[in-house]
Write an enzyme that holds these catalytic residues in place. Structure first.
Site, PDB file in Angstrom:
ATOM      1  N   GLY A  49      -1.322 -14.824  -4.718  1.00 50.11           N
ATOM      2  CA  GLY A  49      -1.173 -13.487  -3.972  1.00 50.11           C
ATOM      3  C   GLY A  49      -2.508 -12.977  -3.470  1.00 50.11           C
ATOM      4  O   GLY A  49      -2.402 -11.927  -2.799  1.00 50.11           O
ATOM      5  N   LYS A  84      -6.452  -1.406  10.207  1.00 50.36           N
ATOM      6  CA  LYS A  84      -7.800  -1.504  10.942  1.00 50.36           C
ATOM      7  C   LYS A  84      -7.338  -2.052  12.277  1.00 50.36           C
ATOM      8  O   LYS A  84      -8.365  -1.616  13.151  1.00 50.36           O
ATOM      9  CB  LYS A  84      -8.369  -2.560  10.032  1.00 50.36           C
ATOM     10  CG  LYS A  84      -7.867  -3.820  10.121  1.00 50.36           C
ATOM     11  CD  LYS A  84      -7.861  -4.434   8.515  1.00 50.36           C
ATOM     12  CE  LYS A  84      -6.705  -5.463   8.487  1.00 50.36           C
ATOM     13  NZ  LYS A  84      -6.108  -5.606   6.982  1.00 50.36           N
ATOM     14  N   ILE A  92     -12.766   1.843  -1.416  1.00 45.88           N
ATOM     15  CA  ILE A  92     -14.231   2.277  -1.296  1.00 45.88           C
ATOM     16  C   ILE A  92     -14.242   3.297  -0.164  1.00 45.88           C
ATOM     17  O   ILE A  92     -13.922   3.038   0.934  1.00 45.88           O
ATOM     18  CB  ILE A  92     -15.341   0.954  -0.826  1.00 45.88           C
ATOM     19  CG1 ILE A  92     -15.135  -0.107  -1.828  1.00 45.88           C
ATOM     20  CG2 ILE A  92     -16.651   1.513  -0.612  1.00 45.88           C
ATOM     21  CD1 ILE A  92     -16.135  -1.275  -1.690  1.00 45.88           C
ATOM     22  N   ASP A 140     -10.072  -9.997  10.055  1.00 47.42           N
ATOM     23  CA  ASP A 140      -9.897  -8.805   9.382  1.00 47.42           C
ATOM     24  C   ASP A 140     -11.114  -8.201   9.213  1.00 47.42           C
ATOM     25  O   ASP A 140     -11.335  -6.963   9.613  1.00 47.42           O
ATOM     26  CB  ASP A 140      -9.400  -9.292   7.725  1.00 47.42           C
ATOM     27  CG  ASP A 140      -9.434  -8.060   7.010  1.00 47.42           C
ATOM     28  OD1 ASP A 140      -8.328  -7.441   7.014  1.00 47.42           O
ATOM     29  OD2 ASP A 140     -10.096  -7.877   6.236  1.00 47.42           O
ATOM     30  N   GLY A 143      -5.584  -3.996  -2.269  1.00 46.62           N
ATOM     31  CA  GLY A 143      -4.694  -3.774  -3.487  1.00 46.62           C
ATOM     32  C   GLY A 143      -3.735  -2.477  -3.302  1.00 46.62           C
ATOM     33  O   GLY A 143      -4.078  -1.664  -2.662  1.00 46.62           O
ATOM     34  N   LYS A 161     -12.632  -4.228  10.938  1.00 45.54           N
ATOM     35  CA  LYS A 161     -13.466  -3.423  10.079  1.00 45.54           C
ATOM     36  C   LYS A 161     -14.952  -3.160  10.409  1.00 45.54           C
ATOM     37  O   LYS A 161     -15.140  -1.988  10.337  1.00 45.54           O
ATOM     38  CB  LYS A 161     -13.361  -3.859   8.389  1.00 45.54           C
ATOM     39  CG  LYS A 161     -11.993  -4.055   8.022  1.00 45.54           C
ATOM     40  CD  LYS A 161     -11.768  -4.683   6.580  1.00 45.54           C
ATOM     41  CE  LYS A 161     -10.583  -4.913   5.814  1.00 45.54           C
ATOM     42  NZ  LYS A 161     -10.509  -5.796   4.645  1.00 45.54           N
ATOM     43  N   VAL A 213       0.832  -1.110   0.038  1.00 44.12           N
ATOM     44  CA  VAL A 213       0.249  -0.058  -0.026  1.00 44.12           C
ATOM     45  C   VAL A 213       0.813   1.432  -0.122  1.00 44.12           C
ATOM     46  O   VAL A 213       0.656   2.203  -0.661  1.00 44.12           O
ATOM     47  CB  VAL A 213      -0.977  -0.033   1.148  1.00 44.12           C
ATOM     48  CG1 VAL A 213      -1.796   1.193   0.999  1.00 44.12           C
ATOM     49  CG2 VAL A 213      -2.043  -1.374   1.218  1.00 44.12           C
TER      50      VAL A 213
HETATM   51  N1  HSE Z   1      -6.634  -8.981   3.468  1.00 44.18           N
HETATM   52  C1  HSE Z   1      -7.883  -7.835   3.326  1.00 44.18           C
HETATM   53  C2  HSE Z   1      -8.861  -8.489   2.411  1.00 44.18           C
HETATM   54  C3  HSE Z   1      -7.564  -6.718   2.657  1.00 44.18           C
HETATM   55  O1  HSE Z   1      -8.864  -9.614   1.937  1.00 44.18           O
HETATM   56  O2  HSE Z   1      -9.893  -7.998   2.142  1.00 44.18           O
HETATM   57  C4  HSE Z   1      -6.735  -5.695   3.690  1.00 44.18           C
HETATM   58  O3  HSE Z   1      -7.559  -5.498   4.759  1.00 44.18           O
END
Ligand code: HSE
Length: 427
Positions: free
Chosen positions: A187, A105, A136, A201, A302, A205, A14
């Site tokens: 990847g 996050k 987004i 994750d 990405g 969020k 990033v």
């Molecule tokens: N690993 C996360 C995803 C992206 O697969 O959406 C980074 O938060």
């Protein structure tokens, strides 16, 4: 033109994407906005490592002090990820009067109060658009465009890795392990996929999004979490027969003073707008009392999509140096006194089990569901060529705890060989 010096902490995917955007689009962006932004320093672990973008060697440093103690640096963009040392560095940057932009996050979900209080104390900003759903612009929309609403519901696909895996499992009828291995090769999944596939994750969020949407601190401990590792091609196939698509959804609902927040595999009708979100794409569906239904769709990860969110935050951080915007919880009350976090939500359930095929089994199981007030809306039973057969129950709306109690009793019945998956169904 006002000049701003920015430093990066970390230079992975990033960070590199953000750097590329500044190099390629910077002059036009800055001309339009009437400011000039220059990257002055980049903190890396190894200054000699070969990088995918060309960077002047004197930009790179492995000494955090060269950034934190440089009075010329106004904005620090953090790309390290994880809890420590990211939290410590963000805090030192804020305490040294630097505005912080972060894509992190985990640090936001865990340490929001500490970081925002430090930002306010020091008169700096804290920006985190890139922490949720990559490219987004969901934080901005919830913060700055939906103030007129009581938001009652958020339902989102906010993890691209699991959406990619579930899309492939569903469309190619493949097993979780096969698709995960392929996603790792391409990847799309990390070498250690735990955070994505076990729902951590998405939990971070959802904690951030629901805190903003409900103006109430929703901590990660308030978010129920379940990953996709136990999902089988059979679950997905039976779901399809019933007209459902399987997604890892992050769901937060507010009813009066009750909030439920949960991340788990979920069946949704194949014609729900979220069902059409394939591969690694993200989408977030929001219900507000004024705006009605709203959905945002795009790339949740990405280098360039996430970099797009970071660049926007850096530009805003520079434009609003004299008046930063904080969360609506910053008036000191991060407690949620009047709110009850509800883990006994009501939804429909898909329950797959393996039973012995003989008369009376269905009635016995249905009887136990009935005992706990769970009403059955449909049943599928397949095959007669073995004594063990799969059977699927779909319930009408029922309470989470009633289902748990019923399943606990059902699993002890002699005729029940195995309880497969229990998957919640949303509309
Ligand atoms: N690993 C996360 C995803 C992206 O697969 O959406 C980074 O938060």
């Amino acid at each position: 033109m006002k000049e701003f010096k920015v430093a990066f902490l970390g230079f992975g995917n990033v960070g590199t994407g953000t750097y590329k955007i500044i190099k390629e689009n910077g002059s036009k962006i800055f001309q339009r906005e009437g400011i000039n932004i220059t990257v002055k320093k980049i903190l890396v672990r190894n200054v000699n490592k070969k990088r995918p973008v060309e960077v002047e060697p004197d930009l790179l440093t492995d000494n955090i002090k060269e950034i934190i103690e440089d009075p010329e640096i106004a904005v620090v963009a953090e790309f390290i990820g994880g809890e420590e040392p990211a939290r410590e560095y963000i805090l030192s940057a804020l305490n040294n009067k630097k505005t912080v932009v972060t894509a992190n996050k985990e640090v936001m979900a865990r340490h929001w109060e500490e970081l925002e209080n430090a930002a306010i104390r020091n008169g700096c900003g804290l920006y985190y658009e890139a922490s949720v759903a990559g490219g987004i612009p969901i934080i901005k929309v919830v913060r700055e465009s939906l103030q007129g609403n009581n938001i009652t519901e958020i339902m989102g696909i906010i993890n691209g890795t699991t959406n990619y895996i579930l899309t492939k499992m569903s469309e190619e009828e493949r097993k979780f392990e096969d698709v995960l291995a392929e996603a790792q090769k391409l990847g799309y999944a990390e070498p250690d996929p735990t955070s994505d596939v076990e729902g951590y994750d998405a939990m971070y969020k959802l904690s951030i999004l629901s805190t903003l949407a409900f103006h109430t601190r929703v901590r990660i401990s308030d978010v129920y979490r379940e990953g996709i590792t136990n999902i089988t091609p059979e679950d997905i196939a039976f779901g399809k027969e019933l007209g459902y698509t399987l997604k890892l959804l992050a769901i937060a609902k507010k009813h009066g003073n009750k909030i439920e927040a949960r991340v788990h595999p979920t069946f949704i009708s194949a014609d729900h707008p979220l069902a059409t979100v394939r591969d690694a794409y993200n989408a977030i569906f929001i219900k507000g009392d004024a705006v009605g239904n709203l959905m945002l769709y795009g790339r949740g990860a990405g280098d360039l999509p996430t970099g797009s969110a970071v660049v926007s935050d850096i530009v805003n951080a520079c434009l609003h140096q004299s008046k930063h915007m904080y969360s609506t919880l910053c008036n000191g009350d991060w407690k949620a006194d009047e709110v009850l976090f509800d883990n006994n939500w009501e939804t429909e359930f898909f329950i797959r089990m393996t039973v012995i095929d003989k008369p009376g089994v269905l009635a016995k199981i249905a009887g136990i569901f009935g005992k706990y007030g769970v009403s059955i809306s449909s049943v599928i039973q397949k095959g007669r060529n073995s004594i063990h057969v799969p059977i699927i129950f779909v319930t009408h709306k029922a309470k989470e705890m009633s289902i748990k109690k019923a399943i606990n009793e059902i699993k002890n019945e002699d005729v029940v060989i195995k309880i497969g998956n229990v998957i919640r169904v949303e509309h």
